[in-house]
Write an enzyme that holds these catalytic residues in place. Structure first.
Site, short mmCIF file in Angstrom:
data_model
loop_
_atom_site.label_atom_id
_atom_site.label_comp_id
_atom_site.label_asym_id
_atom_site.label_seq_id
_atom_site.Cartn_x
_atom_site.Cartn_y
_atom_site.Cartn_z
N THR A 1 0.80 18.73 22.85
CA THR A 1 1.86 17.69 22.89
C THR A 1 0.78 16.34 23.37
O THR A 1 1.33 15.21 22.80
CB THR A 1 2.67 18.07 24.19
OG1 THR A 1 3.10 19.26 24.01
CG2 THR A 1 3.61 16.96 24.52
N GLY A 2 -0.12 16.32 23.81
CA GLY A 2 -0.86 15.09 24.17
C GLY A 2 -1.08 14.29 22.92
O GLY A 2 -1.05 13.29 22.51
N GLY B 1 0.44 17.84 30.57
CA GLY B 1 0.85 19.01 29.93
C GLY B 1 -0.07 19.38 28.74
O GLY B 1 -1.25 19.09 29.26
N SER B 2 0.20 19.78 27.83
CA SER B 2 -0.72 20.59 26.68
C SER B 2 -1.29 19.68 26.11
O SER B 2 -0.66 18.51 25.65
CB SER B 2 -0.02 21.63 26.06
OG SER B 2 1.06 21.41 25.20
N GLU C 1 -2.87 13.71 30.99
CA GLU C 1 -3.65 14.89 32.07
C GLU C 1 -3.25 16.01 31.26
O GLU C 1 -2.50 16.39 31.33
CB GLU C 1 -2.89 14.83 33.35
CG GLU C 1 -2.87 13.43 33.96
CD GLU C 1 -4.10 12.90 34.81
OE1 GLU C 1 -4.92 13.75 34.85
OE2 GLU C 1 -4.31 11.88 34.76
N LYS D 1 11.06 12.47 32.07
CA LYS D 1 11.41 13.81 31.51
C LYS D 1 10.71 14.77 32.02
O LYS D 1 9.53 15.29 31.68
CB LYS D 1 10.97 13.32 30.02
CG LYS D 1 11.46 14.26 28.75
CD LYS D 1 11.85 15.58 28.93
CE LYS D 1 11.31 16.54 27.94
NZ LYS D 1 11.24 17.97 28.64
N CYS E 1 -3.40 23.41 36.79
CA CYS E 1 -4.16 22.89 35.86
C CYS E 1 -5.88 22.94 35.95
O CYS E 1 -6.48 23.17 35.24
CB CYS E 1 -3.78 21.59 35.41
SG CYS E 1 -4.03 20.36 36.87
N GLU F 1 -7.50 28.22 27.24
CA GLU F 1 -6.63 28.22 28.36
C GLU F 1 -5.65 29.04 28.38
O GLU F 1 -4.87 29.24 27.53
CB GLU F 1 -5.86 26.82 28.94
CG GLU F 1 -5.26 26.65 29.98
CD GLU F 1 -4.71 25.23 30.19
OE1 GLU F 1 -4.05 24.70 29.38
OE2 GLU F 1 -4.72 24.73 31.59
P1 NAD Z 1 3.94 21.13 27.40
O1 NAD Z 1 2.81 20.26 26.67
O2 NAD Z 1 4.32 22.38 26.26
O3 NAD Z 1 4.98 20.50 28.08
C1 NAD Z 1 4.76 19.24 29.16
C2 NAD Z 1 5.91 18.41 28.83
O4 NAD Z 1 5.68 17.82 27.44
C3 NAD Z 1 7.43 19.04 28.85
O5 NAD Z 1 8.19 18.27 29.68
C4 NAD Z 1 7.65 19.21 27.61
O6 NAD Z 1 9.23 18.98 27.37
C5 NAD Z 1 7.06 18.02 27.09
N1 NAD Z 1 6.97 18.11 25.48
C6 NAD Z 1 6.75 19.34 24.59
N2 NAD Z 1 6.88 18.83 23.24
C7 NAD Z 1 6.94 17.19 23.10
C8 NAD Z 1 6.95 16.53 22.11
N3 NAD Z 1 6.88 16.86 20.83
N4 NAD Z 1 7.09 15.22 22.35
C9 NAD Z 1 7.15 14.89 23.58
N5 NAD Z 1 7.18 15.72 24.81
C10 NAD Z 1 7.12 17.12 24.68
O7 NAD Z 1 2.88 21.83 28.41
P2 NAD Z 1 3.46 22.98 29.43
O8 NAD Z 1 3.39 24.19 29.00
O9 NAD Z 1 4.80 22.31 30.17
O10 NAD Z 1 2.50 22.64 30.56
C11 NAD Z 1 1.21 23.36 30.75
C12 NAD Z 1 0.14 22.56 30.38
O11 NAD Z 1 0.11 21.64 31.21
C13 NAD Z 1 -1.15 23.32 30.44
O12 NAD Z 1 -1.93 23.20 29.32
C14 NAD Z 1 -1.89 22.84 31.84
O13 NAD Z 1 -3.06 22.92 32.07
C15 NAD Z 1 -1.28 21.24 31.65
N6 NAD Z 1 -1.31 20.71 33.09
C16 NAD Z 1 -2.25 19.77 33.24
C17 NAD Z 1 -2.46 19.27 34.59
C18 NAD Z 1 -3.41 17.99 34.73
O14 NAD Z 1 -3.56 17.23 35.70
N7 NAD Z 1 -4.55 17.85 33.87
C19 NAD Z 1 -1.65 19.44 35.46
C20 NAD Z 1 -0.67 20.75 35.19
C21 NAD Z 1 -0.38 21.35 34.18
#
Ligand code: NAD
Length: 492
Positions: A245-246, A241-242, A264, A188, A299, A396
């Site tokens: 969401t995690g 991601g964030s 991550e 996704k 990140c 962040e």
């Molecule tokens: P996000 O959590 O908003 O989105 C990430 C993914 O999750 C997207 O595909 C999104 O569609 C999906 N998502 C959103 N809501 C969801 C839900 N309720 N259920 C399931 N999936 C859902 O984050 P973002 O804005 O896309 O990315 C930025 C974040 O990612 C920053 O916090 C950044 O630090 C982090 N990041 C971490 C790493 C790492 O390796 N640790 C690498 C890159 C980015």
């Protein structure tokens, strides 16, 4: 990389994108599409299928069938390797096209995008393909009256949810080892970085991945991502991601089949400059790129610089000069060093952090919106002289905003470095070998650089501690997520 080739591709029409499910391109079940807006100039680039819960479920069912009938997991590892190596070659052959398409969608500067996206994805697929026929199980050193065998088995159907900053690189960190291990995948992509992942998955089919082994469903996180997280048929969920969401993913796993969830997440990585740094100019130069490349949307970005007080003023001056020299601009100009911010929403969020610091009376260098006349989303690098109690010091930003804060002692540097809920990356600049290793031990982070920032390669793991996540991408350790251990205990 030739500029004329990039220029020829920059305005090329982009066809509407669909999901890739069970080896076929299919529209959303309700016909819905999402318009892709280019951050380069705010123009409409194309559309992709806006996935429904039914689409996610169809992809999961396809992945389940493909896993259970052994069309992929049942192949000899060397046979999977052959297909994956061919796929890596196809990705590499299309690298410029993929990079330009990705930049048109997410705004990363082309020089970095080419290296960090298609070329990195190809290298990742290749790395895991080459490793998989060299991993053996174990014979346990047990009582000779028994034979204890430890098998490594593919874990099943993997759900992979990835962000927008480096979709191909981070995507490949998930599907590379997962597919090599024999798992099947439902991927996704993020809402603002979907197209290149669909295209790369199509290349996988061309290379010989059987139908249903790699499925891509585009659409919104709370719909498609949530359906994957809630599925009873997904065995392992991997996510970048964030933190917000995690948390939702962990809850969904708890409420459904207790699938394993590897996160991550974000970071607020400290970059610590001691007065005995071997070269303060080099430290300022590398630190500037360590936060400002890809407009800070990295990140592991070194977003909190801590500087020993005796060199603080000199360092800030050098850092400001480096920041001012960074060429922010058209991401499809190969001389650009920082491209567009990914979305208007992200840009506004970045600008709010800067405004808040100014309102609190902090010194801020740079940080203005620029190139607004292009219709795109651009921002100058911002340096904020922040205090530990400031929001910009703790949260962040995920933009080109760095804080700089003085410290007096090593102990204070450690306390400041560890004083957030994150623990992804860090750096220490010092010419003192003992201090460097002491700091590596004391800093709570998954990655600690010494006298450099960024650039760690595939051979080492990347993962966070604290609220930066669990589990690791990259290196052979990534296989642990996708291979289950099974014991055979045999009486002889
Ligand atoms: P996000 O959590 O908003 O989105 C990430 C993914 O999750 C997207 O595909 C999104 O569609 C999906 N998502 C959103 N809501 C969801 C839900 N309720 N259920 C399931 N999936 C859902 O984050 P973002 O804005 O896309 O990315 C930025 C974040 O990612 C920053 O916090 C950044 O630090 C982090 N990041 C971490 C790493 C790492 O390796 N640790 C690498 C890159 C980015």
């Amino acid at each position: 990389m030739s500029q004329p080739r990039i220029d020829a591709l920059r305005k090329a029409p982009v066809e509407p994108f669909q999901h890739l499910i069970d080896g076929r391109s299919v529209p959303a079940s309700d016909g819905g599409v999402t318009t892709v807006v280019s951050p380069i100039d705010g123009s409409r680039l194309t559309t992709y299928a806006r996935g429904t819960v039914a689409d996610a479920e169809a992809a999961i069912a396809a992945a389940r069938r493909a896993f259970d009938d052994g069309r992929w997991s049942g192949l000899a590892p060397a046979a999977r390797k052959k297909i994956l190596l061919k796929w890596a070659d196809l990705i590499e052959a299309q690298a410029v096209d993929l990079a330009v398409l990705g930049v048109r969608e997410n705004g990363t500067e082309i020089g970095m995008a080419l290296k960090a996206e298609p070329l990195s994805a190809a290298a990742t697929v290749r790395y895991y393909a080459e490793a998989i026929d060299k991993l053996a199980g174990e014979i346990a050193p047990t009582d000779p009256a028994f034979l204890g065998l430890v098998h490594r088995e593919p874990a099943g159907v993997v759900g992979a949810i990835v962000p927008w900053n480096f979709p191909l690189m981070i995507g490949a960190w998930k599907f590379g080892p997962a597919l090599a291990a024999g798992c099947t995948v439902v991927l996704k992509p993020a809402e603002t970085a979907s197209l290149t992942l669909v295209r790369v998955a199509q290349l996988g089919l061309e290379a010989g991945l059987p139908a249903g082994v790699l499925n891509v469903v585009t659409g919104e996180g709370p719909v498609v991502g949530a359906a994957i997280a809630a599925s009873m048929d997904v065995d392992v969920l991997v996510f970048t991601g964030s933190g917000a969401t995690g948390r939702r993913l962990l809850e969904a796993a708890a409420r459904s089949n207790l699938k394993r969830v590897y996160l991550e997440l974000g970071g607020k990585s400290p970059n610590i400059v001691f007065a005995d740094a071997p070269d303060l100019d080099e430290a300022a130069k590398v630190s500037a790129m360590g936060i400002f490349r890809n407009s800070g949307q990295v990140c592991i970005a070194g977003s909190r610089i801590l500087v020993e007080r005796s060199v603080h003023a000199a360092f800030v001056e050098k850092l400001a000069a480096q920041a001012a020299a960074i060429r922010v601009g058209d991401p499809l100009d190969s001389t650009t060093q920082a491209g567009a911010v990914n979305s208007l929403r992200q840009l506004q969020q970045n600008l709010r952090f800067v405004a808040e610091a100014r309102e609190a009376g902090r010194t801020v260098i740079g940080g203005a919106r620029i190139r607004e006349e292009t219709g795109g989303f651009y921002m100058e690098p911002a340096i904020v002289e922040a205090r530990p109690e400031d929001r910009v010091f703790r949260e962040e930003v995920f933009g080109p905003v760095v804080t700089v804060t003085p410290f007096d002692t090593e102990a204070e540097a450690v306390a400041l470095a560890n004083g957030t809920s994150y623990g992804l990356a860090a750096a220490v600049w010092t010419g003192n070998l003992s201090r460097a290793h002491r700091m590596v031990r004391k800093i709570r982070a998954g990655l600690v650089h010494v006298n450099t920032y960024g650039g760690s390669d595939l051979t080492v793991p990347l993962g966070g501690v604290k609220q930066s996540g669990n589990g690791h991408d990259k290196s052979l350790h990534a296989f642990d997520k996708y291979l289950n251990l099974k014991t055979a205990w045999v009486k002889l």
